[in-house]
Design an enzyme around this catalytic site. Structure first.
Site, PDB file in Angstrom:
ATOM      1  N   LYS A 170      -4.734   3.443  -8.186  1.00 10.04           N
ATOM      2  CA  LYS A 170      -5.226   4.811  -7.949  1.00 10.04           C
ATOM      3  C   LYS A 170      -6.639   4.975  -8.505  1.00 10.04           C
ATOM      4  O   LYS A 170      -7.514   5.535  -7.844  1.00 10.04           O
ATOM      5  CB  LYS A 170      -4.292   5.836  -8.607  1.00 10.04           C
ATOM      6  CG  LYS A 170      -2.985   6.042  -7.848  1.00 10.04           C
ATOM      7  CD  LYS A 170      -1.978   6.843  -8.676  1.00 10.04           C
ATOM      8  CE  LYS A 170      -0.624   6.853  -7.983  1.00 10.04           C
ATOM      9  NZ  LYS A 170       0.468   7.327  -8.827  1.00 10.04           N
ATOM     10  N   ASP A 214      -0.052  16.123  -7.009  1.00  4.94           N
ATOM     11  CA  ASP A 214       1.240  15.589  -6.569  1.00  4.94           C
ATOM     12  C   ASP A 214       2.048  16.643  -5.807  1.00  4.94           C
ATOM     13  O   ASP A 214       3.014  16.310  -5.128  1.00  4.94           O
ATOM     14  CB  ASP A 214       2.080  15.180  -7.795  1.00  4.94           C
ATOM     15  CG  ASP A 214       2.035  13.692  -8.061  1.00  4.94           C
ATOM     16  OD1 ASP A 214       1.901  12.915  -7.098  1.00  4.94           O
ATOM     17  OD2 ASP A 214       2.158  13.307  -9.238  1.00  4.94           O
ATOM     18  N   GLN A 235       1.952  10.160 -14.120  1.00  5.76           N
ATOM     19  CA  GLN A 235       2.736   9.114 -13.469  1.00  5.76           C
ATOM     20  C   GLN A 235       4.201   9.210 -13.884  1.00  5.76           C
ATOM     21  O   GLN A 235       4.517   9.295 -15.071  1.00  5.76           O
ATOM     22  CB  GLN A 235       2.157   7.733 -13.834  1.00  5.76           C
ATOM     23  CG  GLN A 235       2.814   6.564 -13.135  1.00  5.76           C
ATOM     24  CD  GLN A 235       2.574   6.533 -11.628  1.00  5.76           C
ATOM     25  OE1 GLN A 235       1.554   6.978 -11.128  1.00  5.76           O
ATOM     26  NE2 GLN A 235       3.541   6.004 -10.889  1.00  5.76           N
TER      27      GLN A 235
HETATM   28  N1  GUN Z   1       5.842   7.486  -9.349  1.00 11.98           N
HETATM   29  C1  GUN Z   1       6.205   6.986  -8.136  1.00 11.98           C
HETATM   30  N2  GUN Z   1       5.694   7.740  -7.147  1.00 11.98           N
HETATM   31  C2  GUN Z   1       4.987   8.725  -7.728  1.00 11.98           C
HETATM   32  C3  GUN Z   1       4.210   9.806  -7.219  1.00 11.98           C
HETATM   33  O1  GUN Z   1       4.078  10.027  -6.006  1.00 11.98           O
HETATM   34  N3  GUN Z   1       3.631  10.592  -8.150  1.00 11.98           N
HETATM   35  C4  GUN Z   1       3.787  10.389  -9.487  1.00 11.98           C
HETATM   36  N4  GUN Z   1       3.187  11.238 -10.308  1.00 11.98           N
HETATM   37  N5  GUN Z   1       4.486   9.394  -9.983  1.00 11.98           N
HETATM   38  C5  GUN Z   1       5.084   8.568  -9.111  1.00 11.98           C
END
Ligand code: GUN
Length: 302
Positions: free
Chosen positions: A54, A121, A98
């Site tokens: 990311k 998110d 995360q």
């Molecule tokens: N862990 C796995 N997928 C995601 C996501 O889309 N967002 C976040 N914040 N954590 C994750």
């Protein structure tokens, strides 16, 4: 029928290109650089890989990336303080914590402490409510990516029968809301659904998000349907020449049998997966534009 393969990797590149262009305009016209903060608690190897990826892509599209790596035993109060500081920081337009968090931390509490306008998110309860009532919100990245691919493939999906298999807060439920907002007739199916094969067979659009390898076979699929496979499951694939175990990635649908019946299908890997990070970048540039009272980027929102 042999299905059209919907190339998520190529489509994600076009989404990132739109992000690049919008970021360049924000910089040139408004001296504004969107910033995304990613918070990682602990050292889960898969999460570390995602967070690194990311950060790299955020910088590649011209945005600022802020990484906050916290010890696995960080207290809830300390994590909430980090988020409060990011909420107050005008150079940060998007915040992502995360998941999963270590067990001693309350994920709902933590997510709901993020400023909803920076919740890229789309997991904050305010954004869930806004999406559910058809109002402007931040939309979860994976379902947003699926929606973009469906709109791109079909033009309009209005009036189509959509079946979402899976009822998670991250994918299934927001996906159903997005499809409803685009005027599909929507069914959410799950592990307790009676006659799941019969329900899936009604669908013009199937979104599979259950997290079970190759669970949906081709004979559940209606001729010509569009199949969007959100699953990413690692399965055994025999042995390498040197005798060590081999693995491969498969989706929630059985690809070969579904591709023989469907009109269009997303592969795994290379389908929905690449769209998720592209939509995170899209959400960050959207959040930045909204925060500055500027027009939203075209083609990057729900
Ligand atoms: N862990 C796995 N997928 C995601 C996501 O889309 N967002 C976040 N914040 N954590 C994750």
């Amino acid at each position: 029928m042999t299905a059209t393969v919907i190339d998520g990797k190529a489509f994600a590149a076009t989404v990132r290109e739109k992000v690049v262009n919008h970021v360049a305009r924000l910089k040139a016209d408004h001296d504004l650089t969107p910033g995304l903060a990613v918070v990682l608690v602990g050292e889960d190897p898969a999460s570390q890989v995602y967070v690194r990826s990311k950060g790299k892509m955020t910088v590649e599209v011209g945005m600022n990336s802020f990484e906050h790596k916290l010890d696995v035993d960080t207290s809830e109060a300390d994590l909430l303080k980090v988020i409060a500081d990011l909420n107050a920081d005008p150079t940060v337009h998007g915040i992502l914590v995360q998941l999963p968090l270590p067990d001693h931390l309350d994920s709902d509490l933590v997510i709901n402490s993020i400023d909803p306008a920076k919740d890229v998110d789309g997991f904050h309860i305010s954004n869930v409510g806004l999406l559910g009532t058809g109002q402007k919100s931040m939309v979860p990245c994976t379902p947003l990516g699926c929606l973009m691919m469906l709109r791109d493939h079909h033009g309009s999906i209005s009036g189509m029968n959509a079946v979402v298999v899976g009822r998670s807060n991250i994918v299934g439920k927001p996906m159903a809301q997005l499809l409803l907002n685009d005027s599909c007739t929507v069914t959410i199916a799950h592990s307790r659904t009676q006659d799941l094969p019969g329900v899936v067979k009604q669908a013009d659009i199937v979104v599979a998000a259950v997290g079970r390898a190759e669970m949906i076979p081709g004979d559940w699929i209606k001729e010509g349907a569009t199949v969007i496979d959100v699953g990413i499951n690692r399965v055994d694939a025999g042995l390498k020449d040197d005798g060590t175990p081999k693995t491969r990635l498969v989706g929630d649908v059985h690809y070969d049998s579904c591709a023989a019946v469907a009109g269009a299908i997303t592969p795994v890997p290379g389908g929905v997966g690449p769209m998720t990070i592209a939509c995170l970048l899209a959400n960050t540039v959207t959040a930045c534009s909204r925060a500055a009272g500027l027009p939203e980027p075209e083609g990057l929102t729900a």
